[in-house]
Scaffold this motif. Structure first.
Motif, PDB file in Angstrom:
ATOM      1  N   SER A  37       0.968  -1.341  -0.044  1.00 52.00           N
ATOM      2  CA  SER A  37      -0.082   0.050  -0.077  1.00 52.00           C
ATOM      3  C   SER A  37       1.009   1.316   0.089  1.00 52.00           C
ATOM      4  CB  SER A  37      -0.965   0.047   1.390  1.00 52.00           C
ATOM      5  OG  SER A  37      -1.904  -0.892   1.022  1.00 52.00           O
ATOM      6  N   VAL A  38       2.147   1.180   0.751  1.00 53.40           N
ATOM      7  CA  VAL A  38       2.922   2.290   0.644  1.00 53.40           C
ATOM      8  C   VAL A  38       3.465   2.713  -0.512  1.00 53.40           C
ATOM      9  CG1 VAL A  38       5.128   3.295   1.886  1.00 53.40           C
ATOM     10  CG2 VAL A  38       3.099   2.304   3.265  1.00 53.40           C
ATOM     11  N   LEU A  39       3.998   1.369  -1.157  1.00 51.87           N
ATOM     12  CA  LEU A  39       4.504   1.415  -2.443  1.00 51.87           C
ATOM     13  C   LEU A  39       3.412   1.476  -3.874  1.00 51.87           C
ATOM     14  CD1 LEU A  39       7.214  -1.273  -2.024  1.00 51.87           C
ATOM     15  CD2 LEU A  39       7.473   1.376  -1.942  1.00 51.87           C
ATOM     16  N   LYS A  40       2.210   1.846  -3.284  1.00 54.61           N
ATOM     17  CA  LYS A  40       1.258   1.532  -4.597  1.00 54.61           C
ATOM     18  C   LYS A  40       1.404   2.848  -5.699  1.00 54.61           C
ATOM     19  CE  LYS A  40      -3.608   1.700  -5.156  1.00 54.61           C
ATOM     20  NZ  LYS A  40      -5.063   1.840  -4.596  1.00 54.61           N
ATOM     21  N   PRO A  41       1.627   3.894  -5.356  1.00 58.35           N
ATOM     22  CA  PRO A  41       1.797   4.957  -6.470  1.00 58.35           C
ATOM     23  C   PRO A  41       2.871   4.382  -7.640  1.00 58.35           C
ATOM     24  CG  PRO A  41       1.687   5.978  -4.398  1.00 58.35           C
ATOM     25  CD  PRO A  41       1.723   4.539  -4.186  1.00 58.35           C
ATOM     26  N   HIS A  42       4.015   3.891  -6.795  1.00 56.15           N
ATOM     27  CA  HIS A  42       4.950   3.455  -7.766  1.00 56.15           C
ATOM     28  C   HIS A  42       4.820   2.337  -8.534  1.00 56.15           C
ATOM     29  CE1 HIS A  42       7.747   6.519  -5.670  1.00 56.15           C
ATOM     30  NE2 HIS A  42       7.165   6.327  -4.692  1.00 56.15           N
ATOM     31  N   LEU A  43       4.228   1.253  -7.694  1.00 54.45           N
ATOM     32  CA  LEU A  43       3.849   0.152  -8.428  1.00 54.45           C
ATOM     33  C   LEU A  43       2.855   0.251  -9.604  1.00 54.45           C
ATOM     34  CD1 LEU A  43       3.936  -2.162  -5.329  1.00 54.45           C
ATOM     35  CD2 LEU A  43       5.617  -2.066  -7.356  1.00 54.45           C
ATOM     36  N   VAL A  44       1.776   0.969  -9.222  1.00 56.21           N
ATOM     37  CA  VAL A  44       0.741   1.200 -10.321  1.00 56.21           C
ATOM     38  C   VAL A  44       1.483   2.022 -11.593  1.00 56.21           C
ATOM     39  CG1 VAL A  44      -1.275   2.766 -10.877  1.00 56.21           C
ATOM     40  CG2 VAL A  44      -1.066   1.441  -8.576  1.00 56.21           C
ATOM     41  N   THR A  45       2.334   2.763 -11.393  1.00 52.61           N
ATOM     42  CA  THR A  45       3.104   3.564 -12.507  1.00 52.61           C
ATOM     43  C   THR A  45       3.921   2.350 -13.292  1.00 52.61           C
ATOM     44  OG1 THR A  45       3.239   5.610 -11.385  1.00 52.61           O
ATOM     45  CG2 THR A  45       4.696   5.273 -13.031  1.00 52.61           C
ATOM     46  N   GLN A  61      -1.328  -7.379  -5.122  1.00 52.65           N
ATOM     47  CA  GLN A  61      -1.238  -7.352  -4.040  1.00 52.65           C
ATOM     48  C   GLN A  61      -1.705  -8.510  -3.130  1.00 52.65           C
ATOM     49  OE1 GLN A  61      -3.481  -4.071  -2.173  1.00 52.65           O
ATOM     50  NE2 GLN A  61      -1.910  -3.983  -0.526  1.00 52.65           N
ATOM     51  N   PRO A  62      -2.726  -9.219  -3.565  1.00 56.36           N
ATOM     52  CA  PRO A  62      -3.297 -10.340  -2.917  1.00 56.36           C
ATOM     53  C   PRO A  62      -2.505 -11.524  -3.118  1.00 56.36           C
ATOM     54  CG  PRO A  62      -5.068  -9.662  -4.154  1.00 56.36           C
ATOM     55  CD  PRO A  62      -4.092  -8.533  -4.244  1.00 56.36           C
ATOM     56  N   ALA A  63      -2.073 -11.376  -4.509  1.00 53.20           N
ATOM     57  CA  ALA A  63      -1.274 -12.523  -4.905  1.00 53.20           C
ATOM     58  C   ALA A  63       0.005 -12.682  -4.283  1.00 53.20           C
ATOM     59  CB  ALA A  63      -0.858 -12.565  -6.394  1.00 53.20           C
ATOM     60  N   VAL A  64       0.802 -11.511  -3.891  1.00 48.86           N
ATOM     61  CA  VAL A  64       2.247 -11.408  -3.378  1.00 48.86           C
ATOM     62  C   VAL A  64       1.818 -12.026  -1.829  1.00 48.86           C
ATOM     63  CG1 VAL A  64       3.797  -9.806  -2.391  1.00 48.86           C
ATOM     64  CG2 VAL A  64       3.196  -9.898  -4.622  1.00 48.86           C
ATOM     65  N   ALA A  65       0.703 -11.404  -1.145  1.00 51.00           N
ATOM     66  CA  ALA A  65       0.443 -11.826   0.137  1.00 51.00           C
ATOM     67  C   ALA A  65      -0.004 -13.321   0.265  1.00 51.00           C
ATOM     68  CB  ALA A  65      -1.063 -11.068   0.625  1.00 51.00           C
ATOM     69  N   GLY A  66      -0.587 -13.826  -0.738  1.00 52.79           N
ATOM     70  CA  GLY A  66      -0.881 -15.403  -0.456  1.00 52.79           C
ATOM     71  C   GLY A  66       0.366 -16.046  -0.968  1.00 52.79           C
ATOM     72  N   LEU A  67       1.346 -15.538  -1.926  1.00 53.63           N
ATOM     73  CA  LEU A  67       2.679 -16.286  -1.656  1.00 53.63           C
ATOM     74  C   LEU A  67       3.627 -16.196  -0.493  1.00 53.63           C
ATOM     75  CD1 LEU A  67       5.116 -17.296  -3.479  1.00 53.63           C
ATOM     76  CD2 LEU A  67       5.707 -15.039  -3.944  1.00 53.63           C
ATOM     77  N   LEU A  68       3.431 -14.922   0.233  1.00 57.40           N
ATOM     78  CA  LEU A  68       4.129 -15.034   1.394  1.00 57.40           C
ATOM     79  C   LEU A  68       3.527 -15.807   2.536  1.00 57.40           C
ATOM     80  CD1 LEU A  68       4.629 -11.210   1.585  1.00 57.40           C
ATOM     81  CD2 LEU A  68       6.495 -12.936   1.203  1.00 57.40           C
ATOM     82  N   ALA A  69       2.097 -15.913   2.451  1.00 55.11           N
ATOM     83  CA  ALA A  69       1.511 -16.968   3.322  1.00 55.11           C
ATOM     84  C   ALA A  69       1.675 -18.114   3.176  1.00 55.11           C
ATOM     85  CB  ALA A  69      -0.212 -16.733   3.369  1.00 55.11           C
ATOM     86  N   ALA A  70       1.904 -18.592   1.750  1.00 55.34           N
ATOM     87  CA  ALA A  70       2.186 -20.041   1.701  1.00 55.34           C
ATOM     88  C   ALA A  70       3.717 -20.258   2.051  1.00 55.34           C
ATOM     89  CB  ALA A  70       1.863 -20.338   0.180  1.00 55.34           C
ATOM     90  N   MET A  71       4.618 -19.381   1.699  1.00 57.62           N
ATOM     91  CA  MET A  71       6.001 -19.771   1.829  1.00 57.62           C
ATOM     92  C   MET A  71       6.415 -19.901   3.208  1.00 57.62           C
ATOM     93  SD  MET A  71       7.859 -17.242  -1.026  1.00 57.62           S
ATOM     94  CE  MET A  71       9.364 -17.129   0.290  1.00 57.62           C
ATOM     95  N   HIS A  72       5.610 -18.960   4.396  1.00 59.35           N
ATOM     96  CA  HIS A  72       5.880 -19.090   5.674  1.00 59.35           C
ATOM     97  C   HIS A  72       5.127 -20.232   6.309  1.00 59.35           C
ATOM     98  CE1 HIS A  72       7.311 -17.498   9.295  1.00 59.35           C
ATOM     99  NE2 HIS A  72       6.000 -17.676  10.078  1.00 59.35           N
ATOM    100  N   SER A  73       4.078 -20.415   6.058  1.00 62.39           N
ATOM    101  CA  SER A  73       3.128 -21.631   6.584  1.00 62.39           C
ATOM    102  C   SER A  73       3.987 -22.813   6.367  1.00 62.39           C
ATOM    103  CB  SER A  73       1.845 -21.672   6.008  1.00 62.39           C
ATOM    104  OG  SER A  73       1.722 -21.823   4.771  1.00 62.39           O
TER     105      SER A  73
END
Length: 155
Positions: A37-45, A61-73
């Protein structure tokens, strides 16, 4: 309050290692949401700008969050060496927690909203974007946790 108690009791029936892994994975989901969310303006560009970049970001954003959830779990559960079935469950539980939060917030919003335009009720009402985010985290987390766990030999 009763619904929250029932949900908490249902989650408490999970094996301890699975619950631990899913709760720690949820911290990574929240961290990813904050950082992206903090990086959103740069990422959208970077993703094309305008409406195209915005729609791509709303999937990224949710795909990255899901990836992190999978890796950590998977990383957390590997030390416990449970059955393969528990890996996608732990990876997907972050999305389930988000859905439960949205559901409880929606019902709480109905109770708190004295008028249709009240600030408390509007803040809690669920919209399609939040549900889509939760479902993507659930699906990506569950599928990737299964693939990662099945790919590497368990100790």
């Amino acid at each position: 309050m009763a619904a929250a108690c029932v949900l908490g009791g249902a989650f408490a029936m999970l094996p301890g290692a699975v619950l631990d892994a899913s709760l720690w994975a949820m911290t990574w989901v929240l961290f990813a949401g904050l950082i992206l969310s903090v990086l959103k303006p740069h990422l959208v560009t970077m993703l094309g700008g305008g409406a195209t970049g915005q729609s791509r970001f709303l999937l990224l954003q949710p795909a990255v969050a899901g990836l992190l959830a999978a890796m950590h779990s998977v990383r957390w559960l590997r030390a416990e060496n449970p059955a393969l079935f528990w890996f996608p469950v732990a990876g997907a539980l972050s999305g389930v927690y988000l859905l439960a939060t949205e559901g409880l917030g929606h019902f709480g919003g109905k109770v708190l909203a004295a008028t249709p335009d009240s600030a408390a009720g509007e803040a809690l009402f669920t919209d399609a974007a939040k549900l889509k985010y939760a479902v993507i985290v659930l699906a990506v987390g569950g599928v990737l946790a299964l693939l990662i766990a099945a790919r590497r030999p368990r100790a």
